[in-house]
Design an enzyme around this catalytic site. Structure first.
Site, PDB file in Angstrom:
ATOM      1  CD  GLU A  70     -13.815  62.086  91.111  1.00 39.95           C
ATOM      2  OE1 GLU A  70     -13.917  63.102  91.826  1.00 39.95           O
ATOM      3  OE2 GLU A  70     -14.462  61.046  91.300  1.00 39.95           O
ATOM      4  CE  LYS A  73      -4.583  62.949  88.354  1.00 43.13           C
ATOM      5  NZ  LYS A  73      -3.470  62.487  87.509  1.00 43.13           N
ATOM      6  CG  ASP A  85      -0.054  55.787  81.197  1.00 42.86           C
ATOM      7  OD1 ASP A  85      -0.190  54.958  80.259  1.00 42.86           O
ATOM      8  OD2 ASP A  85      -1.008  56.190  81.882  1.00 42.86           O
ATOM      9  N   GLY A  92     -11.708  59.591  85.559  1.00 41.61           N
ATOM     10  CA  GLY A  92     -11.164  58.321  85.093  1.00 41.61           C
ATOM     11  C   GLY A  92     -10.538  57.574  86.245  1.00 41.61           C
ATOM     12  N   GLY A  93      -9.882  56.461  85.913  1.00 45.24           N
ATOM     13  CA  GLY A  93      -9.310  55.630  86.950  1.00 45.24           C
ATOM     14  C   GLY A  93      -8.187  56.307  87.717  1.00 45.24           C
ATOM     15  CG  MET A  94      -4.654  57.114  86.028  1.00 48.33           C
ATOM     16  SD  MET A  94      -3.686  56.142  87.167  1.00 48.33           S
ATOM     17  CE  MET A  94      -2.409  57.328  87.580  1.00 48.33           C
TER      18      MET A  94
END
Length: 542
Positions: A109, A125, A218, A105-107
């Site tokens: 892998e 990550k 978030d 995702g954008g944040m």
């Protein structure tokens, strides 16, 4: 507008907001120097800030061309092709073997990896390839490691290690098996008891984070994992320091820009109004997001919806969610009011701390204890001599507890005042047999209100049974197959027990069980301290 240009505009815009009048003018003149176009873009955004109410009703492209360009540029940057899975087969730090890509995702892998030193599966990550050289993103990654490393809680994902492999920064975390709350909600809302349990565990995790000086910023269903041992709150990548001194490492310039007031971060559907308006955030911002998540679990619908990003922002700022009672009439009114208070537009109208909210949720859960109808008199006949002996043990244990209680005094009675004597007998439910071998068959709750004991049915499967001492009602805790040696938490809200070669716990109010330690096999019992630590003999399998 290029991504680099957008970042310059955004940085100067937020820094200029902190100044007024001549100080702002002087700052822009110095910061923009000969770049008149850059200064014009920043000044136009500052001027447009005062017309934000009109912007809510107007599509972004029509409302402000510079803002529209920034949105388009950022959207394009996030959609740049990366190379997901590029590290499969690599070894990071000479220790972590990369096995497979499990999420992207954008944040970042996420890979499933193997720790060759400790022989365990781990989650690794890394930053996405298209932002791996961006100082702000690298700083965000570093701060996630700092945030999580300071949080030790059963419902927060554990960080094992952090490192750099070439130009690649990576985090090594516990590998969590389960599904995200987001995936669970796709199949429909969970049962009320499960939703209340998940909510309580999320609140418990966030309370720990807030006490450590960290605001998540978030909170959303995709950042909550559902596992056999309960929820796990993930991704503190946009977490912000709440209390001065929360982090020992000095903030870099990138970190100050990343976490400064006036920077919009988070996921729109769960943003608090102060996040949308780029105002200061604190623990109450997480409380709002938590309320949006809990609302979705209880109703199966999102609290705020819009046909476009602008419409969604408008709903967050101006609209109240559809009443929970209309979508889920079975939700208790006290729980409805509790979640509604989380979603108040003004921070001062919400719960002021996550700890207060957590106490409220636990109170609601305790009040929702289900019990079966009273036993019929016929159930009490025909017990064997062996069962009678076992019952004497029950009565002796309870009598001892009441003697101790009487010596200490009972709340509401004067010193020396006589207290009532309580006498009763307990028999297992129809078709059940009280069981005991080397284990401990029963336990009295610390508040003296409930007794838990082990009984087996005709199929020989043992379960925990819960008996309220002020009534004849009792219930089986269905998620306790094979249970033995029960014991209580100090607040009488949880029962610990051993089963399936594991140490487990079950919440009294919901009957949902969690695995605490596996393997863990013992008949020697355990104790649950006031500091929420469970002690049991390690030499017997723990």
């Amino acid at each position: 507008m290029t991504p680099e240009r957008w970042r310059d505009v955004e940085r100067l815009y937020h820094e200029a907001l902190e100044r007024e009048g001549d100080a702002r003018t002087a700052f822009l003149a110095d910061a923009c120097r000969d770049d008149g176009g850059l200064r014009h873009e920043v000044e136009s955004l500052l001027a447009y800030r005062h017309k934000s109410a009109d912007f809510i009703e107007t599509p972004a492209a029509e409302a402000h061309p510079v803002l529209a360009a920034m949105i388009a540029s950022e959207r394009s940057r996030l959609q740049e092709p990366a190379a997901p899975g590029q590290f499969i087969g690599c070894v990071f730090g000479g220790v972590y073997e990369i096995k497979e890509l499990i999420a992207t995702g954008g944040m970042g892998e996420i890979y499933r990896g193997f720790d060759t030193r400790l022989q365990r599966i781990v989650a690794i990550k890394t930053l996405p390839a298209h932002v791996s050289h961006d100082p702000a993103w690298r700083e965000r990654f570093r701060r996630e490691a700092q945030s999580v490393s300071r949080l030790n809680h059963p419902h927060i994902c554990t960080l094992h290690d952090v490192g750099i492999e070439g130009d690649v920064q990576y985090l090594v975390m516990e590998y969590i098996e389960g599904e995200t709350l987001e995936a669970r909600l796709v199949r429909g809302r969970p049962p009320l008891a499960a939703a209340l349990e998940y909510s309580t565990q999320i609140a418990d995790a966030l309370d720990t984070a807030h006490r450590a000086g960290v605001v998540h910023r978030d909170v959303k269903p995709s950042n909550v994992m559902l596992t056999r041992s309960g929820v796990k709150v993930l991704d503190f990548g946009v977490a912000r320091r709440l209390l001065a001194g929360s982090f020992d490492v000095p903030l870099t310039e990138a970190a100050r820009t990343l976490t400064a007031e006036g920077t919009i971060v988070g996921t729109p559907q769960y943003m608090a109004p102060e996040q949308v308006e780029a105002r200061p955030v604190d623990a109450r911002t997480d409380i709002f997001a938590f309320g949006a998540v809990a609302y979705e679990m209880l109703t199966g619908a999102r609290a705020f919806r819009g046909d476009s990003p602008v419409g969604l922002i408008s709903a967050i700022l101006k609209d109240d969610p559809q009443p929970i009672a209309e979508l889920a009439p079975e939700v208790p009114s006290l729980l409805v009011r509790t979640i509604s208070r989380c979603l108040a537009k003004a921070p001062e109208d919400r719960w002021q701390t996550m700890n207060d909210l957590l106490f409220q949720l636990r109170t609601i859960a305790a009040a929702a204890q289900p019990f079966e109808p009273p036993l019929s008199p016929g159930v009490r006949r025909g017990r064997s001599v062996e069962r009678a002996a076992w019952l004497l043990l029950v009565i002796a244990s309870i009598a001892g507890a009441w003697v101790v209680s009487g010596r200490r005094g009972v709340p509401g009675t004067a010193p020396g005042q006589a207290t009532a004597t309580v006498r009763f007998t307990i028999a297992p439910p129809a078709g059940e047999t009280l069981t005991s071998s080397q284990d401990i068959p029963l336990a009295l709750s610390p508040d003296g209100r409930d007794l838990v004991y082990v009984a087996a049915g005709a199929d020989g499967i043992r379960h925990l049974w819960l008996r309220a001492l002020d009534t004849d009602r009792e219930q089986v805790l269905s998620a306790t197959e094979g249970a033995n040696t029960p014991f209580w938490s100090p607040d009488s809200q949880w029962i610990g027990f051993f089963a399936d070669n594991s140490l487990k716990k079950v919440r009294v109010s919901t009957g949902i069980a969690q695995t605490v330690v596996s393997p863990a096999s013992t008949f020697a019992g355990a104790t649950w301290s006031a500091r929420d630590v469970i002690l049991f003999p390690a030499g017997t399998g723990g």
